[in-house]
Design an enzyme around this catalytic site. Structure first.
Site, PDB file in Angstrom:
ATOM      1  N   ASP A  70       0.746  -1.157  -0.036  1.00 32.12           N
ATOM      2  CA  ASP A  70      -0.064   0.004   0.312  1.00 32.12           C
ATOM      3  C   ASP A  70       0.641   1.146   0.085  1.00 32.12           C
ATOM      4  OD1 ASP A  70      -1.692  -1.936   0.216  1.00 32.12           O
ATOM      5  OD2 ASP A  70      -2.565  -1.342   2.155  1.00 32.12           O
ATOM      6  N   HIS A 108     -10.166   7.050   1.502  1.00 31.53           N
ATOM      7  CA  HIS A 108      -8.715   6.761   1.107  1.00 31.53           C
ATOM      8  C   HIS A 108      -8.696   5.676  -0.113  1.00 31.53           C
ATOM      9  CE1 HIS A 108      -9.247   3.842   4.139  1.00 31.53           C
ATOM     10  NE2 HIS A 108      -8.544   3.054   3.477  1.00 31.53           N
ATOM     11  N   LYS A 160      -6.525  -4.994  -3.594  1.00 34.42           N
ATOM     12  CA  LYS A 160      -7.434  -5.463  -2.379  1.00 34.42           C
ATOM     13  C   LYS A 160      -8.271  -4.506  -1.970  1.00 34.42           C
ATOM     14  CE  LYS A 160      -4.227  -4.131   1.358  1.00 34.42           C
ATOM     15  NZ  LYS A 160      -4.754  -3.455   2.161  1.00 34.42           N
ATOM     16  N   CYS A 197      -1.790  -2.312   8.124  1.00 35.62           N
ATOM     17  CA  CYS A 197      -1.494  -3.368   6.910  1.00 35.62           C
ATOM     18  C   CYS A 197      -0.340  -4.102   7.183  1.00 35.62           C
ATOM     19  CB  CYS A 197      -1.539  -2.418   5.679  1.00 35.62           C
ATOM     20  SG  CYS A 197      -1.760  -3.702   4.252  1.00 35.62           S
TER      21      CYS A 197
HETATM   22  C1  VGL Z   1      -4.439   0.904   5.951  1.00 33.63           C
HETATM   23  C2  VGL Z   1      -5.642   1.762   7.524  1.00 33.63           C
HETATM   24  C3  VGL Z   1      -6.739   1.812   6.743  1.00 33.63           C
HETATM   25  C4  VGL Z   1      -3.238   0.280   5.373  1.00 33.63           C
HETATM   26  C5  VGL Z   1      -5.369   0.781   5.055  1.00 33.63           C
HETATM   27  O1  VGL Z   1      -3.012  -0.231   4.059  1.00 33.63           O
HETATM   28  O2  VGL Z   1      -2.187   0.236   6.277  1.00 33.63           O
HETATM   29  N1  VGL Z   1      -4.507   1.434   7.245  1.00 33.63           N
HETATM   30  N2  VGL Z   1      -6.505   1.156   5.550  1.00 33.63           N
END
Ligand code: VGL
Length: 192
Positions: free
Chosen positions: A13, A74, A99, A138
């Site tokens: 990510d 996001h 994902k 994540c």
């Molecule tokens: C994530 C919080 C919410 C991440 C994704 O990818 O770390 N953290 N959504």
């Protein structure tokens, strides 16, 4: 450490919304991106695999504040917030794994609501090296899943960044990964 063809780098990510300027930035996200660019190059040179996960949310995803979830909106599909950070230059051989496209599944692990597990099995990967964003969400959840699936799992501690919603969350997450048998290494522990 020597990297070989049954190893995989998993880059979690490293997207604009999680980097400075995005909707839920971590400190030093752009540095993590630049570091992982170098590591990815090394993996491809060693004939190992590179996977980069990309959160790919519908605009009404259940984790969003606008849907009574916990996080600012996001990584909405086809927006620049979902694009990889420009400092992450992925080799052409990399595999992109999306994902989080199911609006009702709120998951942090790269193994949930994605094709990651199937791809690792297909390529007969045995060892994982993991970096990216964020250490306390994540990365933590992906590492724990990887260990439970039986992978020898290494975390690149100089190529992760945390939210630290509570101060120390990132460090506590690293401790928890280590406690669960992940090996904590630095990217310069990987031989050239
Ligand atoms: C994530 C919080 C919410 C991440 C994704 O990818 O770390 N953290 N959504």
């Amino acid at each position: 450490m020597n990297i070989s063809s049954t190893d995989a780098l998993i880059i979690l990510d490293v997207q604009n919304d999680f980097c400075p300027g995005g909707t839920m930035p971590v400190l030093n996200g752009e540095l993590v991106a630049a570091r992982l660019t170098l590591v990815a190059k090394k993996f491809i040179q060693k004939k190992a695999s590179v996977f980069a996960t990309q959160e790919w949310h519908p605009k009404d995803h259940s984790s969003f504040l606008s849907a009574n979830g916990q996080w600012p909106d996001h990584c909405i599909q086809f927006t620049s917030g979902a694009d990889f950070h420009e400092s992450l230059q992925l080799p052409v051989e990399s595999n992109i794994v999306r994902k989080g496209s199911n609006k009702d599944i709120d998951a942090y692990s790269g193994f949930v609501d994605s094709q990651l597990r199937e791809l690792l099995l297909e390529k007969k990967i045995a060892r994982l090296f993991i970096g990216g964003i964020a250490t306390d969400t994540c990365v933590l959840n992906t590492v724990i899943d990887a260990i439970n699936f039986g992978y020898s799992t290494h975390v690149l501690t100089d190529a992760v960044a945390a939210y630290d919603v509570e101060p120390g969350d990132g460090d506590r997450a690293l401790h928890l990964m280590h406690f669960n048998d992940a090996e904590l290494i630095r990217s310069d522990d990987l031989s050239n």
